[in-house]
Write an enzyme that holds these catalytic residues in place. Structure first.
Site, mmCIF file in Angstrom:
data_model
loop_
_atom_site.group_PDB
_atom_site.id
_atom_site.type_symbol
_atom_site.label_atom_id
_atom_site.label_comp_id
_atom_site.label_asym_id
_atom_site.label_seq_id
_atom_site.Cartn_x
_atom_site.Cartn_y
_atom_site.Cartn_z
ATOM 1 N N GLU C 60 40.099 52.716 41.406
ATOM 2 C CA GLU C 60 39.226 52.653 42.611
ATOM 3 C C GLU C 60 38.195 51.771 42.324
ATOM 4 O OE1 GLU C 60 40.662 55.235 41.136
ATOM 5 O OE2 GLU C 60 42.072 56.082 42.727
ATOM 6 N N HIS C 129 42.111 67.417 46.480
ATOM 7 C CA HIS C 129 42.566 66.806 47.819
ATOM 8 C C HIS C 129 41.879 67.394 48.709
ATOM 9 C CE1 HIS C 129 45.882 66.103 44.768
ATOM 10 N NE2 HIS C 129 45.980 64.973 45.404
HETATM 11 C C1 LIG Z 1 41.966 58.686 40.488
HETATM 12 C C2 LIG Z 1 42.955 59.052 41.207
HETATM 13 N N1 LIG Z 1 43.544 58.213 42.317
HETATM 14 C C3 LIG Z 1 44.538 58.257 42.944
HETATM 15 C C4 LIG Z 1 45.467 59.525 42.957
HETATM 16 C C5 LIG Z 1 46.498 59.707 43.969
HETATM 17 N N2 LIG Z 1 47.716 59.491 43.052
HETATM 18 C C6 LIG Z 1 48.270 60.709 42.408
HETATM 19 S S1 LIG Z 1 49.759 60.314 41.667
HETATM 20 C C7 LIG Z 1 49.640 58.789 41.863
HETATM 21 C C8 LIG Z 1 50.455 57.602 41.388
HETATM 22 C C9 LIG Z 1 50.608 57.685 39.800
HETATM 23 O O1 LIG Z 1 51.560 56.986 39.326
HETATM 24 P P1 LIG Z 1 51.632 56.819 37.793
HETATM 25 O O2 LIG Z 1 50.379 56.906 37.023
HETATM 26 O O3 LIG Z 1 52.633 55.786 37.414
HETATM 27 O O4 LIG Z 1 52.532 58.131 37.446
HETATM 28 P P2 LIG Z 1 53.875 58.925 37.790
HETATM 29 O O5 LIG Z 1 53.744 59.495 39.024
HETATM 30 O O6 LIG Z 1 54.700 57.781 37.985
HETATM 31 O O7 LIG Z 1 54.409 59.843 36.868
HETATM 32 C C10 LIG Z 1 48.610 58.400 42.602
HETATM 33 C C11 LIG Z 1 48.039 57.029 43.188
HETATM 34 C C12 LIG Z 1 44.846 60.464 41.924
HETATM 35 N N3 LIG Z 1 45.391 61.490 41.707
HETATM 36 N N4 LIG Z 1 43.763 60.004 41.186
#
Ligand SMILES: Cc1ncc(C[n+]2csc(CCOP(=O)(O)OP(=O)(O)O)c2C)c(N)n1
Ligand SMILES: Cc1ncc(C[n+]2csc(CCOP(=O)(O)OP(=O)(O)O)c2C)c(N)n1
Ligand SMILES: [Mg+2]
Ligand SMILES: [Mg+2]
Lengths: 423, 337, 337, 423
Positions: C60, C129
């Site tokens: 972000e 959330h």
């Molecule tokens: C600081 C933050 N930004 C955005 C999110 C929303 N979000 C939750 S999971 C996710 C994707 C994460 O992907 P990755 O790090 O590749 O992990 P995976 O889900 O593939 O295990 C996002 C964008 C969040 N939880 N925290």
């Protein structure tokens, strides 16, 4: 200084926006994925200078070959009992996930996240770490808890936010926490656990303890500043920590190119900080075990941190809120060339003569029974959406150790409101 | 008892506590060998060793994040953020993690730790060395926020903050770090030696969190202040000969509502002063609380005397600063209304 | 005119503006091909190309930082922060940079840009959330903060925000993204088709920033609300048969003080409702303003009905949520006092 | 899983806290600094694959040898006029710095920061970039403005926050801004300009422009999350940007080891992201020019970002608020083995027969006069601490394009207060 007139004749710049190989309606094509032969990567001593292994992040450490044989210098030579236990743990994760996913679909809770295809990442690491090393997981390492024998009912109660939930229904499902099992509380905020793990490891080093920390982060979340903070601090203070990047190639709808995966590997990030980086077949439980053990041994010997990329594939959706067919070809997961970690370990055990189809079926049946029994047990304590399992008063506890006047007042107001609602 | 300025008193608090509790570690940018850009941690590395007082990379988010991890391990980190204006890269770790850890784990993980930071204007620091972001931390739950106004309190409150089982933000008004400040920047000051609050015991003592002090008793109007503004309030009351009661809040979360209520109910008038920007400042919370609780005792609107809703400008520093003139106008209005 | 829900209206605002102004770019996590986890940017990449609507790394702070650079270049970025709870890693860039750029350069560099983010509780999102951090942005200077309560306003305000020459934070209450919400979570709702505010023109129009709407006229008490809480206020007034005037603030910085003052001077009573934590919430600012300006018209203390000073819990979501019962108690008190 | 009993026999961990070679009272010793011979590093084509130059960050690109001769493939072959202009610009920065430092000591302003010994970093880069490329500097690149002919009086008025300060006295001294000169407003918050530069470059690429961006950050500030954000985004979108790390080896009192400099070079960070990293003798103006040009040409050819570490030394204190003898040996700067960039370029020009001591003295005299004249001129418009040069009203401008009601009210209150003070 070139004058601006000269510049004006130059070709126009353009922005590169990474795009995955295939989108819905197209054929997924994994033929470009470079897969070195199992056993082909050398295993350096743990006291190797990081500068001497700068090439390790660009290959792939693999132990199990296509026939399920363990080959090469990274073979951890585990005994059959350990292998069977790892198989059991991975199978348990899968059965558990399946059931909780279904529970969410049945309206018993608000949310769930599976780790299908990625079970080796957590389970093999749990076996390679010491029992009291501290884990700082993401929401996809439920395998750590299962491998450390955390009761399924406890996990389910958390998922249901029910009366048995020791987190008092406060956290989203799957945000487990268990200090005793060395499982740090999962945060909703991606990446925050990474520097925390480094700090925990620094604390252990400051106190002359011998426990190390291990942390996990997703490929997508490596882009957060917290990732950089963590690796910087880990390097500067040579913190005894194993830093894992779970590259399952997707972050919700964004493929790993959006996190920087087009240009180099995630293991290569380590090179930038001057620490060792290993790139590991994340669907090979023996490779995950071996790499984790190598990094853990380094950490425990005051040789500092290691970054491990676990190359795997998110076979299903991001969570119960996600439908991956909206952004990638359907069934892509089934075609992932590095296979299924559970099937690979099973084949290995069968090859060793230590396992067979019948015992496997028995195992699955038994796990199914265990999970079903645990579910029954935990549902006795309620599911989400029924009568709230937590008292109104409980909502105000634990903001601080003691309840200050303003929370006392608010608690009274909340009780009055509850009273008014009852009328 | 020794005469100490604020820096010396804070340094002493660290020293006393590090001597008593081997789990306390001090970390931050330049706090190790050098002892901090304001010298608050001077001598600690030499005395307690490099692993108990050390420099960190310039990454406030990393400082907060690793300190949280250390606290989770069982240490008690006392973290210096070099300037309050530079705390924002750590905002997520402090707000989302430190402030919520006890709650989200139902008490399984707790974080006894202190984030200290020099704060406020009055040293020609321009917009990025003058900010007062206390209201941001007051709004998010799970964090205590403390702001001392004199050396005695600074030491006692810092010790209490270190002993507190929860994360505490500790803002140190840098205008009163060294010299005393008697409200008027353009006039000579009375040296610390003549201030009773600069008499500081060398050993251990605490000033409890959540308790305000009545810095001056009075009957006609209540002034709610903290940090540097306490001195502005005292100077203004003196200068204008107003029978004002000056409350030094010391802690803003949890705020000492009893002392506030008792005073306003007595005086019937209330003026709040802070250096931070006005809109959504902690003065808004105080005004809201006072009118909620003392409505039928109030004889005039609660007024706020604050910094303006602009960044803190460099050259117009003393025009921005809420000094005795601004407070005087408000007091006059409060008493006339 | 078409019936749109909030998501469709916001999507339409993007579409209309991207069609009119080639300098508008849309960026954020998952906003490109997929169209955003709430689908607000669906179809934009396909229509306007990959360099005008694209996915970003999950960072972000990097999203805000690069968007600021794009705005400095001359583009008009419309940024999605996936959840308001995840805006904190960008806090420094938004507060220290976006909010202060015009000021620190005396107008040499300006940043026309919008940070949009789904916001608030009511969807069982748990503590990360469900947050409502508007007060944090209201306190720091240089940023406008907008919170719509219905599809018509959402589109018109977003277009106005995109056209505004300064950075705007645009919080979208996710409880009312899809379906309408009639205040009582446990009751059936009237479909959008029957809400006049869901009649949304397909083309360009604006709803000006800084102007409140009188969502319901009344004489006995003023309710100040924004976002989801407007619906709670309307439902409560209706349910209890109270002659309440409900003001939908729409923009909280700058807030429409004239509309507020006129209403409270008419009714003599004021209740403020918001979902965010109470202490230091924007309700404090509103209470402070109202008592400063309407003191002699007030017949009862200004009351705040808010979320509690705890994180938003998962299972007790509807206990935390400031619904009609909580507001009803306050209204009763306001009218009795 | 090893049991915890086994662990208990393991050796104690310990925390490594980096410590510079020498502290006050000790002899500074630079003998460990590896200095490859000038001309010894190959210069790849700009369209080289980053993976093929992963070793570049571990050497040091140098052009000027010990005799002041330009040697090797990185020699930019500049004409004598350009070289003399660079010499003049560096000398001007030095003379200007000296004078403003003194002005601060005389109480004419609150604060000042010199760039003594680091003048090549900004000046040579300014000459290698196009005139309308956009620079995102830190507070130590005043050389960019001087090389781009920004009037000295403008700079001084900013330092004095006086009536001539176009920033209306709002910013700390040296936080210049000039859009027309392609000099982005300096932020007090370290690192924030880095992702902004990337964003500006992305904007340029989105619009099919041909202007690129260049950014500078200190060794200390590379630890900020903004650094990671910037390089990640730059890599993902192949942004046309030159990312400079000025490694002057100190960050206030912290040596570069505290920023991670013990383990690897700062140029090596680039490897982690899969982009080219160059490590350059920052006290060699020709090397700085050549590296900048290489990176700028890549960027302008849509080949993406380059990270350049400029290896230099902060010869004096961090700022007027700092006394380095409190944390490092006195006079360390004078012993820095890579010498003084100004003297090195001077020797080079003399060696070419294009310069001599007499002309050099004339130059210095002339610059001294220019600076003195500019100072006189700007001081006519006031210095800090006198009667405030800005009106009370002006304080409320530029928070927003238009003044909202609350700022209007506050402005009136401020005017009333000023009126009351006058009485
Ligand atoms: C600081 C933050 N930004 C955005 C999110 C929303 N979000 C939750 S999971 C996710 C994707 C994460 O992907 P990755 O790090 O590749 O992990 P995976 O889900 O593939 O295990 C996002 C964008 C969040 N939880 N925290
Ligand atoms: C976010 C932030 N944290 C801390 C500071 C305080 N600070 C100002 S300069 C500085 C040292 C920077 O060192 P470096 O990046 O190496 O640059 P140099 O001064 O050597 O040019 C520090 C810590 C700041 N300005 N911003
Ligand atoms: Mg992923
Ligand atoms: Mg430096």
């Amino acid at each position: 200084m070139t004058s601006s007139n000269e510049r004006r004749n130059r070709p126009a710049l353009s922005l590169h926006v990474p795009e995955p190989d295939a989108r819905p309606g197209e054929e997924v094509d994994f033929s470009g994925v470079a897969i070195p032969a199992a056993g082909s990567v050398a295993r350096p001593d743990i006291n190797v200078a990081p500068a001497d292994i700068r090439d390790l992040p660009y290959t792939l450490i693999r132990v199990l070959d296509d026939d399920g044989k363990a080959v090469g210098p990274w073979d951890p030579r585990l005994d059959a009992d350990t292998l069977r236990r790892m198989l059991r743990d991975m199978a348990m994760v899968r059965v558990y996930d399946e059931r909780m996913f279904r529970a969410q679909r049945q309206g018993k809770t608000s949310f769930y996240m599976k780790s299908l295809g990625e079970e080796a990442v957590a389970v093999a690491a749990a076996h390679a770490l010491d029992r009291d090393d501290m884990c700082f997981p993401t929401y996809r390492q439920q395998g750590l808890l299962i491998a450390r024998d955390y009761p399924l009912t406890e996990m389910m109660c958390q998922v249901y936010s029910n009366a048995g939930d020791k987190l008092k229904g406060r956290q989203l499902p799957i945000m487990y926490s268990d200090r005793e099992k060395g499982f740090f509380t999962i945060s909703g905020n991606l990446g925050t656990q990474y520097p925390q793990a480094v700090g925990w490891a620094m604390g252990s080093a400051i106190k002359g303890d011998s426990r190390i920390a291990a942390a996990w982060i997703g490929d997508g979340a490596t882009a957060e500043g917290d990732f950089h903070n963590a690796v910087t601090f880990a390097g500067v203070y040579r913190a005894p920590v194993v830093l894992n990047v779970v590259n399952n190639q997707w972050a919700i709808s964004s493929f790993s190119g959006i996190a920087g995966g087009e240009l180099t590997t995630f293991a290569a990030r380590a090179v930038g900080y001057g620490i060792p980086g290993l790139r590991v077949d994340g669907n090979d439980p023996l490779a995950v075990y071996a790499a984790t053990r190598w990094a853990a041994d380094r950490a425990r010997s005051n040789l500092g941190p290691t970054l491990i990329e676990l190359f795997t594939y998110r076979v299903e959706g991001h969570s119960t809120s996600d439908d991956p067919s909206a952004y990638r070809p359907q069934g892509a997961g089934a075609k992932w060339p590095l296979g299924d970690p559970l099937m690979r370990l099973k084949a290995h055990l069968i090859g060793l003569g230590e396992w067979d189809e019948e015992r496997h079926q028995q195992l699955l049946d038994q796990l199914g029974e265990e999970v079903k029994a645990a579910q029954k047990e935990s549902e006795k304590l309620g599911t989400l959406g029924g009568e709230a399992a937590q008292s109104v008063e409980s909502m105000f506890d634990d903001v601080f150790a003691e309840l200050p006047w303003h929370l006392q007042e608010q608690r009274e107001q909340a009780l009055a409101e509850a009273e008014a609602k009852r009328k | 008892m020794t005469v100490m300025n604020m820096i010396e008193a804070l340094n002493s608090a660290h020293d006393v506590m590090m001597g008593r509790d081997p789990d306390i570690v001090v970390m931050g940018e330049d706090v190790g060998y050098f002892g901090g850009v304001f010298r608050v941690t001077a001598g600690l590395q030499k005395k307690y060793g490099k692993t108990r007082a050390f420099d960190t990379p310039i990454a406030e988010g990393g400082i907060a994040g690793t300190a949280i991890g250390m606290a989770a391990y069982g240490l008690k980190p006392v973290v210096e953020m070099q300037f309050a204006d530079y705390i924002y890269p750590a905002f997520d770790q402090i707000v989302s993690e430190a402030g919520r850890m006890r709650y989200r784990t139902a008490g399984e993980w707790t974080l006894p730790m202190v984030f200290r930071s020099p704060y406020g204007g009055g040293i020609f620091g321009g917009q990025t060395h003058s900010q007062s972001p206390e209201a941001l931390f007051a709004h998010v739950c799970g964090i205590k926020t403390v702001i001392p106004s004199n050396p005695y309190d600074a030491k006692g409150l810092l010790i209490a903050a270190i002993e507190d089982p929860d994360p505490v933000i500790f803002f140190e008004p840098k205008r009163i770090y060294n010299g005393p400040f008697d409200g008027f920047h353009e006039r000579p000051v009375t040296p610390w030696a003549k201030h009773p609050a600069a008499e500081v015991p060398e050993g251990y003592y605490t000033v409890p969190l959540g308790k305000a002090a009545v810095a001056r008793e009075g009957n006609d109007v209540t002034i709610l202040a903290y940090g540097t503004m306490v001195h502005v309030a005292l100077a203004t009351a003196e200068e204008q000969g107003i029978d004002a009661e000056v409350i030094d809040l010391r802690t803003i979360v949890p705020v000492d509502i009893d002392t506030i209520e008792a005073s306003v109910k007595k005086t019937g008038r209330c003026v709040i002063i802070h250096e931070a920007t006005r809109t959504g400042g902690f003065g808004a919370e105080l005004a809201a609380l006072v009118q909620e609780r003392c409505f039928y005792h109030l004889e005039a609107p609660v007024q706020r005397v604050t910094g303006y809703d602009t960044p803190y400008p460099h050259s117009l520093e003393w025009t921005y600063f809420p000094g005795p003139t601004r407070l005087g106008i408000a007091l006059k209005k409060a008493l006339e209304d």
